[in-house]
Design an enzyme around this catalytic site. Structure first.
Site, PDB file in Angstrom:
ATOM      1  N   ASN A 273      -9.989  -0.255   0.043  1.00  0.00           N
ATOM      2  CA  ASN A 273      -8.531  -0.132   0.035  1.00  0.00           C
ATOM      3  C   ASN A 273      -7.995  -0.655  -1.302  1.00  0.00           C
ATOM      4  OD1 ASN A 273      -5.796  -0.395   0.438  1.00  0.00           O
ATOM      5  ND2 ASN A 273      -5.967  -1.302   2.484  1.00  0.00           N
TER       6      ASN A 273
ATOM      7  N   CYS B 188       0.815  -1.226   0.000  1.00  0.00           N
ATOM      8  CA  CYS B 188       0.000   0.000   0.000  1.00  0.00           C
ATOM      9  C   CYS B 188       0.844   1.270   0.000  1.00  0.00           C
ATOM     10  CB  CYS B 188      -0.949   0.008   1.190  1.00  0.00           C
ATOM     11  SG  CYS B 188      -2.068  -1.385   1.203  1.00  0.00           S
TER      12      CYS B 188
ATOM     13  N   HIS C 207      -3.595   7.278   3.000  1.00  0.00           N
ATOM     14  CA  HIS C 207      -3.951   5.971   2.461  1.00  0.00           C
ATOM     15  C   HIS C 207      -5.377   5.630   2.884  1.00  0.00           C
ATOM     16  CE1 HIS C 207      -3.917   1.862   1.318  1.00  0.00           C
ATOM     17  NE2 HIS C 207      -3.745   1.378   2.524  1.00  0.00           N
TER      18      HIS C 207
END
Ligand code: UT7
Length: 328
Positions: free
Chosen positions: A285, A114, A255
């Site tokens: 996500n 990520c 994020h």
């Protein structure tokens, strides 16, 4: 001489299929109430069977090239940040380069999960410092739903698919933004907290079926604690070394993993929630694609415009984390 690292274009591709919490409830033992209250996610995009990380990345790349007027043959580098590559070999970057008509540039993938976008921006900055003539197409693309275990409700409700393509160069007439500073860090003693298997780690005789470790596995509660702490710390360190405070920031783009994490990071930093950008509700996500997807949406909706100072922060498997200052 210190050369600039300029973001000159940003293209996006997200798959058509919006996988809602209601549809997920037909696939796995969960509820809209649990997902929204624990994560803030209402839907995520799921790629079609004929799509892949490379096809999504290619679509985003074409949009970025079109908006910048740059031709594929002008590119010196194509880099893809992904933890869901089409294949272990060749790289997704090579597959995209071949399809794009840029067959002879330097093409390779990076994997910082990520944190892939921010780590990649740091890499682009280093490349441009050594090669100021470079024109870099930097794609962040993920097919996370391909590595979801639909029997594991603690993870499969969290992730979604999507792709972005950024173009970086040292000179541009009207850049979108300039990279002011970027910080990348990790605690790799915690590498087992988030994993996706399926590599060459163990023997897999032909015909043997895949096992659960082929899919994403995560110790969510542990990761949550590290995410909040590390993201807040990284932001503070980056601001400090640039002589800035959180009051100098117009927009925080974190994020997009979980609305509770985003809120907790925002409150640790003491930034007003109106200055924190979130689209996790619609996309879940998307790993490496999460921060640039949020940046693109902030630009498109004019939450973000010329003259704004933006702080981005990411966190992911590794464990890796990163913070980035962008002047728009
Ligand atoms: O991008 C990489 C970084 N990743 C992250 O930042 C993710 C970080 N972690 C998180 O976001 C959260 O830890 C989760 C959203 C993954 C989980 O939230 P939580 O509040 O930590 O829940 P939990 O895992 O502690 O589970 C609480 C309960 C459990 O039931 P019991 O044992 O209390 O009876 C789970 O079985 O919730 C249950 N549960 C669910 N129930 C309905 C877990 N997943 C689900 C689900 N639907 N999808």
């Amino acid at each position: 001489m210190n050369h600039a690292c300029l973001l000159t274009a940003l293209g996006v591709y997200t798959p058509e299929h919006r996988l809602t919490n209601a549809e997920l409830c037909t696939m796995v033992d969960t509820s809209d109430e649990w997902i929204t209250s624990r994560t803030g996610i209402c839907s995520r995009r799921r790629l079609a069977p004929e799509e892949s990380t490379a096809t999504m990345g290619l679509a985003a790349a074409k949009r970025a090239l079109q908006s910048s007027g740059i031709q594929p043959q002008d590119l010196s580098h194509i880099i893809v940040a992904t933890c869901t590559p089409d294949k272990l070999c060749p790289s997704t970057a090579c597959i995209i380069a071949g399809s794009l008509g840029a067959p002879s540039c330097m093409a390779f993938d990076i994997n910082a999960a990520c944190s892939g976008y921010l780590y990649g921006v740091s890499l682009c900055r280093s490349i441009l410092a050594g090669q100021p003539d470079a024109t870099i197409l930097f794609i962040a693309a993920e097919a996370m739903t391909r590595r979801m275990n639909w029997n594991d409700r603690s993870t499969c409700v969290l992730f979604g698919d999507g792709a972005t393509a950024s173009i970086f160069s040292a000179t541009a007439e009207q850049p979108l933004a300039q990279v002011r500073d970027v910080l990348c860090d990790a605690d790799c003693s915690l590498h087992s907290l988030i994993t996706i298997g399926g590599g060459a780690e163990k023997e897999l005789p032909a015909g043997q079926s895949i096992e659960d470790d082929f899919f994403l596995q995560m110790q969510g509660r542990e990761v949550f604690k590290h995410a909040v702490r590390r993201m807040a710390e990284a932001c503070k360190t980056l601001l400090e070394r640039n002589g800035l405070t959180i009051h100098d920031i117009d927009l925080l783009v974190p994020h997009q993993a979980n609305m509770r994490i985003i809120d907790a990071v925002g409150s640790r930093l003491g930034i007003a929630s109106s200055k924190v950008f979130a689209n996790v509700e619609q996309y879940g996500n998307t790993s490496a694609a999460s921060v640039p997807l949020a940046l693109a949406e902030a630009l498109q909706t004019q939450v973000l415009s010329h003259g704004k100072r933006v702080l981005c922060v990411s966190f992911g498997a590794g464990l890796t984390w990163s913070a980035l200052l962008l002047d728009f």
